[in-house]
Scaffold this active site. Sequence first.
Site, PDB file in Angstrom:
ATOM      1  N   SER A 253     -49.933  17.687   5.047  1.00 15.79           N
ATOM      2  CA  SER A 253     -49.870  17.998   3.616  1.00 15.79           C
ATOM      3  C   SER A 253     -49.550  16.722   2.858  1.00 15.79           C
ATOM      4  CB  SER A 253     -48.783  19.048   3.366  1.00 15.79           C
ATOM      5  OG  SER A 253     -49.183  20.273   3.925  1.00 15.79           O
ATOM      6  N   LEU A 254     -50.566  16.098   2.325  1.00 16.89           N
ATOM      7  CA  LEU A 254     -50.396  14.771   1.719  1.00 16.89           C
ATOM      8  C   LEU A 254     -49.976  14.880   0.242  1.00 16.89           C
ATOM      9  CD1 LEU A 254     -50.872  11.775   2.663  1.00 16.89           C
ATOM     10  CD2 LEU A 254     -53.003  11.895   1.358  1.00 16.89           C
ATOM     11  N   HIS A 255     -50.834  15.432  -0.579  1.00 18.88           N
ATOM     12  CA  HIS A 255     -50.568  15.759  -1.986  1.00 18.88           C
ATOM     13  C   HIS A 255     -50.356  14.587  -2.936  1.00 18.88           C
ATOM     14  CE1 HIS A 255     -50.371  19.631  -0.259  1.00 18.88           C
ATOM     15  NE2 HIS A 255     -49.161  19.505   0.222  1.00 18.88           N
TER      16      HIS A 255
ATOM     17  N   CYS B  59     -52.607  30.321  -0.723  1.00 19.73           N
ATOM     18  CA  CYS B  59     -51.652  29.278  -0.318  1.00 19.73           C
ATOM     19  C   CYS B  59     -50.582  29.096  -1.370  1.00 19.73           C
ATOM     20  CB  CYS B  59     -52.324  27.910  -0.291  1.00 19.73           C
ATOM     21  SG  CYS B  59     -53.431  27.662   1.010  1.00 19.73           S
TER      22      CYS B  59
ATOM     23  N   GLU C 243     -44.604  36.566   5.215  1.00 18.43           N
ATOM     24  CA  GLU C 243     -45.968  37.080   5.067  1.00 18.43           C
ATOM     25  C   GLU C 243     -46.932  36.439   6.058  1.00 18.43           C
ATOM     26  OE1 GLU C 243     -47.095  36.954   0.931  1.00 18.43           O
ATOM     27  OE2 GLU C 243     -45.218  37.900   0.328  1.00 18.43           O
TER      28      GLU C 243
ATOM     29  N   CYS D 256     -38.036  27.992   3.104  1.00 15.89           N
ATOM     30  CA  CYS D 256     -38.248  26.619   3.581  1.00 15.89           C
ATOM     31  C   CYS D 256     -37.235  25.722   2.897  1.00 15.89           C
ATOM     32  CB  CYS D 256     -39.664  26.149   3.260  1.00 15.89           C
ATOM     33  SG  CYS D 256     -39.996  24.492   3.914  1.00 15.89           S
TER      34      CYS D 256
ATOM     35  N   CYS E 162     -40.715  21.519  -1.698  1.00 21.48           N
ATOM     36  CA  CYS E 162     -41.831  20.869  -2.389  1.00 21.48           C
ATOM     37  C   CYS E 162     -41.953  21.494  -3.780  1.00 21.48           C
ATOM     38  CB  CYS E 162     -43.128  21.017  -1.597  1.00 21.48           C
ATOM     39  SG  CYS E 162     -42.995  20.254   0.028  1.00 21.48           S
TER      40      CYS E 162
ATOM     41  N   GLY F  75     -42.713  28.380   5.491  1.00 19.28           N
ATOM     42  CA  GLY F  75     -41.854  27.548   6.342  1.00 19.28           C
ATOM     43  C   GLY F  75     -42.516  26.274   6.828  1.00 19.28           C
ATOM     44  N   GLU F  76     -41.682  25.390   7.330  1.00 19.43           N
ATOM     45  CA  GLU F  76     -42.158  24.126   7.889  1.00 19.43           C
ATOM     46  C   GLU F  76     -42.093  24.259   9.420  1.00 19.43           C
ATOM     47  OE1 GLU F  76     -43.598  21.111   7.235  1.00 19.43           O
ATOM     48  OE2 GLU F  76     -43.294  20.917   9.385  1.00 19.43           O
TER      49      GLU F  76
ATOM     50  N   CYS G  55     -53.170  33.184   9.045  1.00 19.24           N
ATOM     51  CA  CYS G  55     -52.207  32.203   8.537  1.00 19.24           C
ATOM     52  C   CYS G  55     -50.804  32.746   8.831  1.00 19.24           C
ATOM     53  CB  CYS G  55     -52.460  32.038   7.034  1.00 19.24           C
ATOM     54  SG  CYS G  55     -51.361  30.870   6.273  1.00 19.24           S
TER      55      CYS G  55
ATOM     56  N   CYS H 185     -44.406  24.644  -4.557  1.00 21.61           N
ATOM     57  CA  CYS H 185     -44.567  25.680  -3.534  1.00 21.61           C
ATOM     58  C   CYS H 185     -43.584  26.829  -3.754  1.00 21.61           C
ATOM     59  CB  CYS H 185     -44.351  25.053  -2.157  1.00 21.61           C
ATOM     60  SG  CYS H 185     -44.297  26.265  -0.824  1.00 21.61           S
TER      61      CYS H 185
HETATM   62  N1  SAH Z   1     -44.827  23.744   5.479  1.00 22.22           N
HETATM   63  C1  SAH Z   1     -46.126  23.421   5.909  1.00 22.22           C
HETATM   64  C2  SAH Z   1     -47.045  24.606   6.056  1.00 22.22           C
HETATM   65  C3  SAH Z   1     -47.031  25.673   4.992  1.00 22.22           C
HETATM   66  S1  SAH Z   1     -47.700  25.386   3.409  1.00 22.22           S
HETATM   67  C4  SAH Z   1     -46.754  22.386   5.018  1.00 22.22           C
HETATM   68  O1  SAH Z   1     -46.223  22.135   3.941  1.00 22.22           O
HETATM   69  O2  SAH Z   1     -47.748  21.804   5.424  1.00 22.22           O
HETATM   70  C5  SAH Z   1     -49.485  25.374   3.619  1.00 22.22           C
HETATM   71  C6  SAH Z   1     -50.197  24.485   2.580  1.00 22.22           C
HETATM   72  O3  SAH Z   1     -50.209  25.102   1.278  1.00 22.22           O
HETATM   73  C7  SAH Z   1     -49.525  23.142   2.395  1.00 22.22           C
HETATM   74  O4  SAH Z   1     -50.465  22.112   2.355  1.00 22.22           O
HETATM   75  C8  SAH Z   1     -48.844  23.319   1.067  1.00 22.22           C
HETATM   76  O5  SAH Z   1     -48.536  22.108   0.469  1.00 22.22           O
HETATM   77  C9  SAH Z   1     -49.841  24.133   0.298  1.00 22.22           C
HETATM   78  N2  SAH Z   1     -49.276  24.775  -0.897  1.00 22.22           N
HETATM   79  C10 SAH Z   1     -48.001  25.152  -1.112  1.00 22.22           C
HETATM   80  N3  SAH Z   1     -47.872  25.702  -2.328  1.00 22.22           N
HETATM   81  C11 SAH Z   1     -49.106  25.672  -2.909  1.00 22.22           C
HETATM   82  C12 SAH Z   1     -49.622  26.137  -4.157  1.00 22.22           C
HETATM   83  N4  SAH Z   1     -48.829  26.754  -5.055  1.00 22.22           N
HETATM   84  N5  SAH Z   1     -50.928  25.972  -4.408  1.00 22.22           N
HETATM   85  C13 SAH Z   1     -51.734  25.388  -3.487  1.00 22.22           C
HETATM   86  N6  SAH Z   1     -51.306  24.948  -2.297  1.00 22.22           N
HETATM   87  C14 SAH Z   1     -50.007  25.083  -2.000  1.00 22.22           C
HETATM   88 FE1  SF4 Z   2     -41.960  24.043   2.832  1.00 22.33          FE
HETATM   89 FE2  SF4 Z   2     -44.590  23.540   3.197  1.00 22.33          FE
HETATM   90 FE3  SF4 Z   2     -43.713  24.813   0.960  1.00 22.33          FE
HETATM   91 FE4  SF4 Z   2     -43.162  22.218   1.314  1.00 22.33          FE
HETATM   92  S1  SF4 Z   2     -45.194  23.164   1.064  1.00 22.33           S
HETATM   93  S2  SF4 Z   2     -41.695  23.809   0.621  1.00 22.33           S
HETATM   94  S3  SF4 Z   2     -42.849  22.135   3.513  1.00 22.33           S
HETATM   95  S4  SF4 Z   2     -43.598  25.580   3.065  1.00 22.33           S
END
Ligand code: SAH
Ligand code: SF4
Length: 386
Positions: A226-228, A348, A98, A118, A122, A172-173, A111, A125
Site C-alpha cells: 500500500s504505497l499511496h 475497500c 467483515e 487497526c 492511515c 487490519g494489518e 477479501c 481508512c
Molecule cells: N492493512 C493492509 C490491508 C488492508 S487495507 C494495508 O493497508 O495494505 C486494503 C487496501 O485498501 C489498502 O491498500 C488500503 O490502503 C486501501 N484503503 C483503505 N481505505 C481506503 C479507502 N477509503 N478508499 C480506498 N482504498 C482504501
Molecule cells: Fe490499517 Fe491498512 Fe487501514 Fe492503514 S489502510 S489503517 S494499515 S487497515
Amino acid sequence: MSELTLTPTTNLLGLSREKMEDFFLAIGEKKFRAHQVLKWIHHNGVDAFDDMTNIGKALREQLNARAYIAGPKVVSSQFSTDGTCKWVVRVASGSCVETVYIPEGKRGTLCVSSQAGCALDCSFCSTGKQGFNSDLTVAEIIGQVWIAARHFGNVPAKMDRSITNVVMMGMGEPLLNFDNVVDAMNLMMDDLGYGLSKRRVTLSTSGVVPALRKLGQVTDVSLAISLHASNNTLRNQLVPINKKYPLEELLDATLAYMNGLSDNKRVVTIEYTLLAGVNDQPAHAEEMALLLKGIPCKINLIPFNPFPYSGYERPSNNAVRRFQEKLRRSGFNVTVRKTRGDDIDAACGQLVGSVDDRTRRSARYSAARALDSAPEVPTTTTAGAA
Ligand code: SAH
Ligand code: SF4
C-alpha cells in the site's frame, strides 16, 4: 513437532496441517487421521465429528470430548446485486469484522480480515479510524474462508471453484498478526485445506518492514504494498507507519521479498488510493514512476471510497484516467480498481464492522465528529440482505 497446547477442548478449525498432526499424535492416533479430519473440515465444510463417516465411533467420541470445530459467528450476510457478498462476523473479543467476496469473470476473490480494527491509523481508512481491538485467531481468519466456502457449497477439489483467490485486504494489518496470518495462509494453500496456489493468495501491507523481511523466510505468497504516496513527506501524513519505516526501506524490503521468490515471473502489486487534490496530480505520477523504476510491479489505482467525516474526496474519473495514462506512458501496467458492492458498503476502506476500540483513537474521531455538531452516523452494519 510444532508447538501445540492441548486445551480441554481445542478448535480444530484453527489447526494447520502440522498442528493437526501433532494433535492426533498427542491423543495417540496416527497422522492420517489428521488428514481425514482436515478434508472433512475444509473440503466438505463439516463441523460435527459424527458426520465424519470414515472415522470410527470410539475416535469420534474422543474427539467430541476433546475438540470442536467452530468458525466466528455470522452476525449478518448481505448480497449485492452485482454478485458481491459481505459477511459480518463476531470474533472472540466481541468486535465484528467483515469478509467480502467479489466475483469477476472466472475469478472469485475473497477479501479476508486479519485484525479487529487497526492500530496503524492511515488517514483515509475507516478501519484505521476505529482504532484497534484484537488480533484474529487462526480459526477466525481461516474461518472466514470456511464460511464463504460453505455458502458456495464447498468441496473445492470438485467444484468449479467459487473462491479462486484470497487477498488479505480486509480489516487490519496482516503483518502485525504475523503467526496467525501465516498459519491461515498455509491452510489456504494446503491441498488438505483450500488448495489455492501461492500466486492466488495475496498479503497486503502498509509497510511493517521488519515483518515483511521475516515473511520472505516463511512463505512465498503474492505481495501487495500500500504505497499511496510518492515521497516521504506526503506518505508520513497518509500512512503514519512511514515515519518509522520510510519509503527507501520499504521498497528495499519489497525488492528483497520479490527476489527471494523461486519463480521470478511474479510482480508485486502496488496499491495507490487516489485522494482528490492530495496525491492525484501529474507531478505525483511522475515522481511515482521514478520511485518504482526497477521494481517488478503492476500498479492498482483505488479511487478513494468515501466514508463519513473522512475529510477526503474521490477524484473525478478524468483525473483518475489522466493519472493512469501518465504512469502507462512511463511503461507501467496500471489498472483501476472498480468499486464493487456499492449497495452493501463492501468497498475497500469502507469496511466498518464494529470494533470495541482499546486505543483512544475512535474516541478522538467521535469527538471530532461531535464538534462538527453533525448528527451521529451509525457505524454498525445492519443485518439482512441489501
Ligand atoms: N492493512 C493492509 C490491508 C488492508 S487495507 C494495508 O493497508 O495494505 C486494503 C487496501 O485498501 C489498502 O491498500 C488500503 O490502503 C486501501 N484503503 C483503505 N481505505 C481506503 C479507502 N477509503 N478508499 C480506498 N482504498 C482504501
Ligand atoms: Fe490499517 Fe491498512 Fe487501514 Fe492503514 S489502510 S489503517 S494499515 S487497515
